[in-house]
Design a protein around this motif. Structure first.
Motif, PDB file in Angstrom:
ATOM      1  N   LYS A 131       0.841  -1.189   0.000  1.00  0.00           N
ATOM      2  CA  LYS A 131       0.000   0.000   0.000  1.00  0.00           C
ATOM      3  C   LYS A 131       0.884   1.250   0.000  1.00  0.00           C
ATOM      4  CE  LYS A 131      -3.466  -2.750   0.233  1.00  0.00           C
ATOM      5  NZ  LYS A 131      -4.187  -3.058  -1.023  1.00  0.00           N
ATOM      6  N   LEU A 132       0.851   1.993  -1.100  1.00  0.00           N
ATOM      7  CA  LEU A 132       1.671   3.196  -1.190  1.00  0.00           C
ATOM      8  C   LEU A 132       1.144   4.273  -0.259  1.00  0.00           C
ATOM      9  CD1 LEU A 132       1.708   2.065  -4.496  1.00  0.00           C
ATOM     10  CD2 LEU A 132       3.478   3.809  -4.384  1.00  0.00           C
ATOM     11  N   LYS A 133       2.056   5.099   0.229  1.00  0.00           N
ATOM     12  CA  LYS A 133       1.680   6.141   1.180  1.00  0.00           C
ATOM     13  C   LYS A 133       0.772   7.175   0.541  1.00  0.00           C
ATOM     14  CE  LYS A 133       2.325   7.549   5.426  1.00  0.00           C
ATOM     15  NZ  LYS A 133       1.937   6.715   6.583  1.00  0.00           N
ATOM     16  N   ASN A 134       0.938   7.411  -0.773  1.00  0.00           N
ATOM     17  CA  ASN A 134       0.117   8.423  -1.450  1.00  0.00           C
ATOM     18  C   ASN A 134      -1.160   7.835  -2.050  1.00  0.00           C
ATOM     19  OD1 ASN A 134       1.075   6.930  -3.557  1.00  0.00           O
ATOM     20  ND2 ASN A 134       2.281   8.591  -4.498  1.00  0.00           N
ATOM     21  N   ASN A 135      -1.492   6.591  -1.646  1.00  0.00           N
ATOM     22  CA  ASN A 135      -2.702   5.890  -2.096  1.00  0.00           C
ATOM     23  C   ASN A 135      -2.719   5.586  -3.592  1.00  0.00           C
ATOM     24  OD1 ASN A 135      -3.924   5.791   0.474  1.00  0.00           O
ATOM     25  ND2 ASN A 135      -4.549   7.945   0.260  1.00  0.00           N
ATOM     26  N   ASP A 136      -1.578   5.706  -4.250  1.00  0.00           N
ATOM     27  CA  ASP A 136      -1.481   5.319  -5.659  1.00  0.00           C
ATOM     28  C   ASP A 136      -1.577   3.798  -5.762  1.00  0.00           C
ATOM     29  OD1 ASP A 136      -1.198   5.454  -8.342  1.00  0.00           O
ATOM     30  OD2 ASP A 136       0.781   6.400  -8.357  1.00  0.00           O
ATOM     31  N   VAL A 137      -1.807   3.294  -6.966  1.00  0.00           N
ATOM     32  CA  VAL A 137      -1.885   1.851  -7.209  1.00  0.00           C
ATOM     33  C   VAL A 137      -0.540   1.383  -7.738  1.00  0.00           C
ATOM     34  CG1 VAL A 137      -3.049   0.017  -8.488  1.00  0.00           C
ATOM     35  CG2 VAL A 137      -4.349   2.010  -7.687  1.00  0.00           C
ATOM     36  N   PHE A 138       0.029   0.368  -7.089  1.00  0.00           N
ATOM     37  CA  PHE A 138       1.378  -0.067  -7.457  1.00  0.00           C
ATOM     38  C   PHE A 138       1.453  -0.561  -8.902  1.00  0.00           C
ATOM     39  CE2 PHE A 138       4.885  -3.271  -7.377  1.00  0.00           C
ATOM     40  CZ  PHE A 138       5.927  -2.378  -7.179  1.00  0.00           C
ATOM     41  N   LEU A 139       0.386  -1.146  -9.399  1.00  0.00           N
ATOM     42  CA  LEU A 139       0.386  -1.644 -10.781  1.00  0.00           C
ATOM     43  C   LEU A 139       0.583  -0.512 -11.788  1.00  0.00           C
ATOM     44  CD1 LEU A 139      -2.380  -4.410 -10.914  1.00  0.00           C
ATOM     45  CD2 LEU A 139       0.055  -4.690 -11.438  1.00  0.00           C
ATOM     46  N   ASN A 140       0.261   0.712 -11.382  1.00  0.00           N
ATOM     47  CA  ASN A 140       0.344   1.848 -12.302  1.00  0.00           C
ATOM     48  C   ASN A 140       1.652   2.630 -12.188  1.00  0.00           C
ATOM     49  OD1 ASN A 140      -2.271   1.212 -13.088  1.00  0.00           O
ATOM     50  ND2 ASN A 140      -3.200   2.620 -11.600  1.00  0.00           N
ATOM     51  N   ILE A 141       2.501   2.256 -11.233  1.00  0.00           N
ATOM     52  CA  ILE A 141       3.705   3.080 -11.011  1.00  0.00           C
ATOM     53  C   ILE A 141       4.734   2.830 -12.100  1.00  0.00           C
ATOM     54  CG2 ILE A 141       3.353   3.229  -8.524  1.00  0.00           C
ATOM     55  CD1 ILE A 141       6.150   1.076  -9.706  1.00  0.00           C
ATOM     56  N   ARG A 142       5.613   3.813 -12.273  1.00  0.00           N
ATOM     57  CA  ARG A 142       6.655   3.733 -13.292  1.00  0.00           C
ATOM     58  C   ARG A 142       7.850   2.948 -12.755  1.00  0.00           C
ATOM     59  NH1 ARG A 142       7.829   9.764 -15.052  1.00  0.00           N
ATOM     60  NH2 ARG A 142       9.246   8.652 -16.469  1.00  0.00           N
ATOM     61  N   PRO A 143       8.575   2.270 -13.628  1.00  0.00           N
ATOM     62  CA  PRO A 143       9.732   1.480 -13.182  1.00  0.00           C
ATOM     63  C   PRO A 143      10.931   2.361 -12.843  1.00  0.00           C
ATOM     64  CG  PRO A 143       9.541   1.381 -15.570  1.00  0.00           C
ATOM     65  CD  PRO A 143       8.340   2.140 -15.075  1.00  0.00           C
ATOM     66  N   TRP A 144      11.921   1.713 -12.218  1.00  0.00           N
ATOM     67  CA  TRP A 144      13.214   2.321 -11.887  1.00  0.00           C
ATOM     68  C   TRP A 144      13.081   3.524 -10.949  1.00  0.00           C
ATOM     69  CZ3 TRP A 144      12.254   1.832 -17.402  1.00  0.00           C
ATOM     70  CH2 TRP A 144      12.590   0.563 -17.883  1.00  0.00           C
ATOM     71  N   LYS A 145      12.094   3.431 -10.054  1.00  0.00           N
ATOM     72  CA  LYS A 145      11.933   4.449  -9.009  1.00  0.00           C
ATOM     73  C   LYS A 145      11.678   3.734  -7.687  1.00  0.00           C
ATOM     74  CE  LYS A 145      10.082   8.154 -11.883  1.00  0.00           C
ATOM     75  NZ  LYS A 145      10.439   9.469 -11.481  1.00  0.00           N
ATOM     76  N   MET A 146      11.939   4.430  -6.580  1.00  0.00           N
ATOM     77  CA  MET A 146      11.693   3.868  -5.255  1.00  0.00           C
ATOM     78  C   MET A 146      10.380   4.420  -4.720  1.00  0.00           C
ATOM     79  SD  MET A 146      15.584   4.227  -3.759  1.00  0.00           S
ATOM     80  CE  MET A 146      15.376   3.074  -2.405  1.00  0.00           C
ATOM     81  N   HIS A 147       9.593   3.558  -4.105  1.00  0.00           N
ATOM     82  CA  HIS A 147       8.250   3.940  -3.644  1.00  0.00           C
ATOM     83  C   HIS A 147       8.085   3.561  -2.180  1.00  0.00           C
ATOM     84  CE1 HIS A 147       7.080   4.629  -7.857  1.00  0.00           C
ATOM     85  NE2 HIS A 147       7.815   3.562  -8.099  1.00  0.00           N
ATOM     86  N   TYR A 148       7.573   4.517  -1.402  1.00  0.00           N
ATOM     87  CA  TYR A 148       7.438   4.344   0.046  1.00  0.00           C
ATOM     88  C   TYR A 148       6.016   3.933   0.412  1.00  0.00           C
ATOM     89  CZ  TYR A 148       6.708   5.849   4.880  1.00  0.00           C
ATOM     90  OH  TYR A 148       6.346   5.916   6.201  1.00  0.00           O
ATOM     91  N   GLY A 149       5.913   3.014   1.373  1.00  0.00           N
ATOM     92  CA  GLY A 149       4.589   2.597   1.829  1.00  0.00           C
ATOM     93  C   GLY A 149       4.680   1.497   2.863  1.00  0.00           C
ATOM     94  N   HIS A 150       3.633   0.639   2.907  1.00  0.00           N
ATOM     95  CA  HIS A 150       3.586  -0.438   3.901  1.00  0.00           C
ATOM     96  C   HIS A 150       3.233  -1.763   3.227  1.00  0.00           C
ATOM     97  CE1 HIS A 150       2.833   3.170   6.432  1.00  0.00           C
ATOM     98  NE2 HIS A 150       3.580   2.505   7.307  1.00  0.00           N
ATOM     99  N   ILE A 151       3.857  -2.837   3.715  1.00  0.00           N
ATOM    100  CA  ILE A 151       3.441  -4.187   3.342  1.00  0.00           C
ATOM    101  C   ILE A 151       2.387  -4.622   4.354  1.00  0.00           C
ATOM    102  CG2 ILE A 151       4.139  -6.603   3.148  1.00  0.00           C
ATOM    103  CD1 ILE A 151       5.142  -4.980   0.861  1.00  0.00           C
ATOM    104  N   VAL A 152       1.270  -5.135   3.851  1.00  0.00           N
ATOM    105  CA  VAL A 152       0.180  -5.552   4.726  1.00  0.00           C
ATOM    106  C   VAL A 152      -0.167  -7.011   4.465  1.00  0.00           C
ATOM    107  CG1 VAL A 152      -0.778  -3.221   4.772  1.00  0.00           C
ATOM    108  CG2 VAL A 152      -1.622  -4.859   3.077  1.00  0.00           C
ATOM    109  N   GLU A 153      -0.789  -7.648   5.451  1.00  0.00           N
ATOM    110  CA  GLU A 153      -1.311  -9.000   5.245  1.00  0.00           C
ATOM    111  C   GLU A 153      -2.486  -8.929   4.279  1.00  0.00           C
ATOM    112  OE1 GLU A 153      -2.302 -11.071   8.758  1.00  0.00           O
ATOM    113  OE2 GLU A 153      -0.201 -11.548   9.261  1.00  0.00           O
ATOM    114  N   TYR A 154      -2.509  -9.812   3.299  1.00  0.00           N
ATOM    115  CA  TYR A 154      -3.531  -9.764   2.261  1.00  0.00           C
ATOM    116  C   TYR A 154      -4.931  -9.960   2.841  1.00  0.00           C
ATOM    117  CZ  TYR A 154      -6.217 -11.016  -1.874  1.00  0.00           C
ATOM    118  OH  TYR A 154      -7.174 -11.076  -2.867  1.00  0.00           O
ATOM    119  N   ASP A 155      -5.087 -10.902   3.773  1.00  0.00           N
ATOM    120  CA  ASP A 155      -6.430 -11.237   4.282  1.00  0.00           C
ATOM    121  C   ASP A 155      -6.952 -10.205   5.279  1.00  0.00           C
ATOM    122  OD1 ASP A 155      -6.608 -13.562   2.766  1.00  0.00           O
ATOM    123  OD2 ASP A 155      -5.586 -14.759   4.297  1.00  0.00           O
TER     124      ASP A 155
END
Length: 456
Positions: free
Chosen positions: A38-62
């Protein structure tokens, strides 16, 4: 298909640390991570551009429970380490966080990576050849700056380029022979044989030049196995401590204090040295000490170099001569220790012609010892960053390629048919291809990568 599904592994050593990294590679890498990141800016990871670093949290899927605060990097194929889509998750260090993140990645469809599987994929996808892949493990295992630079030179393809050029010349020679054999009416066989002979001699010289680097290359890669030998109480353990600049071995005036073998790595002016302190070699009734003496004798036979120590305060005796006789076929340096003592003896013996005067307690003579080792194994200079043959597998392939070329030259000297000569040239071309992986069997490739660590 197992070679091309999505894999994942923790790429950092287990235990407490500042950060840990989980690496994922494969077509589904981005989709898998998008389900638990989950990105901190609520963006969708599938839409992000490559070769950049993105800040957020890893969460349990369930449950959606936050596992850790992370930075995620996405590398789009083919511009990645494996030439596939790669996602790297950098979390806080420690066993629990990284393990929980990896578990979530595996639950979403990735499978655990095997040893060296990321590098193997880089090889299978054509990003690097096998010699470059093997250099990766050499970089990881390097003990000195020199060994690191040599491994880096190989990882950048310097040895591979040389091998590829030689193979291309062999291929051109084979094509030249094929044309001559297919068109015998042109009467080109004599001229072709002369050119093939000239080219084969040049290639043989290149291969033998590469083979000459194998001694230095292996030492830079694996270390110079150096055994300190001598009878009890001549100062072997003191020398070990002086070279390491720390108290690693117990030193007493009691002969036979060292009962077991002590091995330590030493950076000797860029040369990785495996320094082996052994039990003093002598006849003894002590069962434990005798076991140590037997191990010492075995280590002498395995050594690249023996530092044979004599006590300058005692005359050379039968025990010293017996040890020296064991070194008949070894490379050794004689050290006259305890030169700092007032009661040192002045004596003459043939073995002392090139002896180095040392003091294991104050370090006298150590500079001369280092110079002598470099002169003995590296012609006085350790050259860093130059490609060399440091791998036993590469050396063996070069030897077989050299032998096949020599067979081809013998066939030419005996005026044998060119199609017979081409068999030996083809064999040489094939042996050289084993170095880069072009002609190596799959099971041997699997064996090579099985020696890598998981996550690399």
């Amino acid at each position: 298909m197992r070679d091309f599904d999505t894999i994942a592994a923790i790429a950092t050593p287990p235990g407490e640390s500042g950060v840990a990294m989980i690496k994922i590679s494969g077509n589904d890498a981005k989709a898998i991570v998008s389900e638990i990141f989950k990105l901190k800016n609520n963006d969708v990871f599938l839409n992000i551009r490559p070769w950049k670093m993105h800040y957020g949290h890893i969460v349990e899927y369930d449950s959606g429970e936050i596992i850790d605060e992370v930075v995620v990097s996405y590398f789009k194929a083919p511009k990645s380490y494996t030439a596939e889509d790669v996602v790297e998750i950098t979390s806080h260090g420690g066993y629990t966080s990284s393990r929980r993140i990896l578990d979530q990645v595996l639950l979403r469809g990735a499978r655990p990576a095997g040893p060296g599987e990321f590098t193997k994929r880089a090889f299978l996808n054509g990003r690097i050849d096998l010699a470059q892949a093997e250099a990766v493990i050499d970089i990881i295992n390097s003990k000195t700056d020199q060994s690191m630079k040599t491994a880096m030179a190989q990882s950048q393809g310097r040895l591979s380029k040389e091998i590829t050029n030689i193979r291309e010349r062999l291929l051109n020679m084979l094509a030249f022979i094929e044309v001559t054999v297919d068109f015998p009416e042109d009467d080109l066989e004599s001229a072709t044989a002369e050119k093939v002979k000239c080219d084969a001699e040049e290639i043989l010289h290149k291969i033998e030049t590469l083979l000459k680097t194998s001694g230095e290359g292996k030492i830079i890669r694996d270390g110079l196995r150096t055994v300190i030998a001598g009878k009890p109480n001549v100062g072997k353990s003191s020398l070990l401590n002086t070279l390491l600049m720390e108290t690693r071995a117990i030193v007493t005036d009691v002969p036979g204090t060292t009962r077991d073998v002590i091995e330590e790595y030493l950076n000797l002016d860029g040369i990785p040295v495996i320094l082996v302190d052994t039990a003093g070699i002598r006849d003894t009734e002590d069962i434990v000490e005798r076991i140590g003496v037997d191990i010492s004798k075995q280590k002498l036979s395995e050594a690249d170099l023996v530092l044979f120590m004599l006590d300058r305060s005692r005359p050379i005796d039968k025990e010293d001569i017996e040890i020296l006789n064991r070194l008949e076929y070894a490379r050794y340096i004689v050290l006259l220790n305890k030169t700092d003592l007032d009661d040192r003896l002045e004596y003459d013996h043939p073995v002392l012609a090139d002896a180095i005067q040392v003091s294991a307690t104050n370090g006298y003579g150590i500079t001369e010892l280092k110079r002598r080792i470099k002169e003995m194994f590296f012609a006085g200079t350790v050259k860093a960053g130059e490609y060399s043959v440091s791998n036993d597998r590469h050396k063996e392939a070069l030897i077989r390629a050299s032998e096949s070329l020599k067979d081809a030259l013998v066939a030419l000297e005996e005026n044998m048919q060119l199609d017979v000569v081409s068999i030996d040239l083809s064999a040489s071309w094939s042996y050289l291809g084993e170095i880069t992986g072009d002609t190596l069997q799959e099971d041997l490739i699997d064996k090579i990568f099985s020696d890598f660590c998981v996550g690399k």
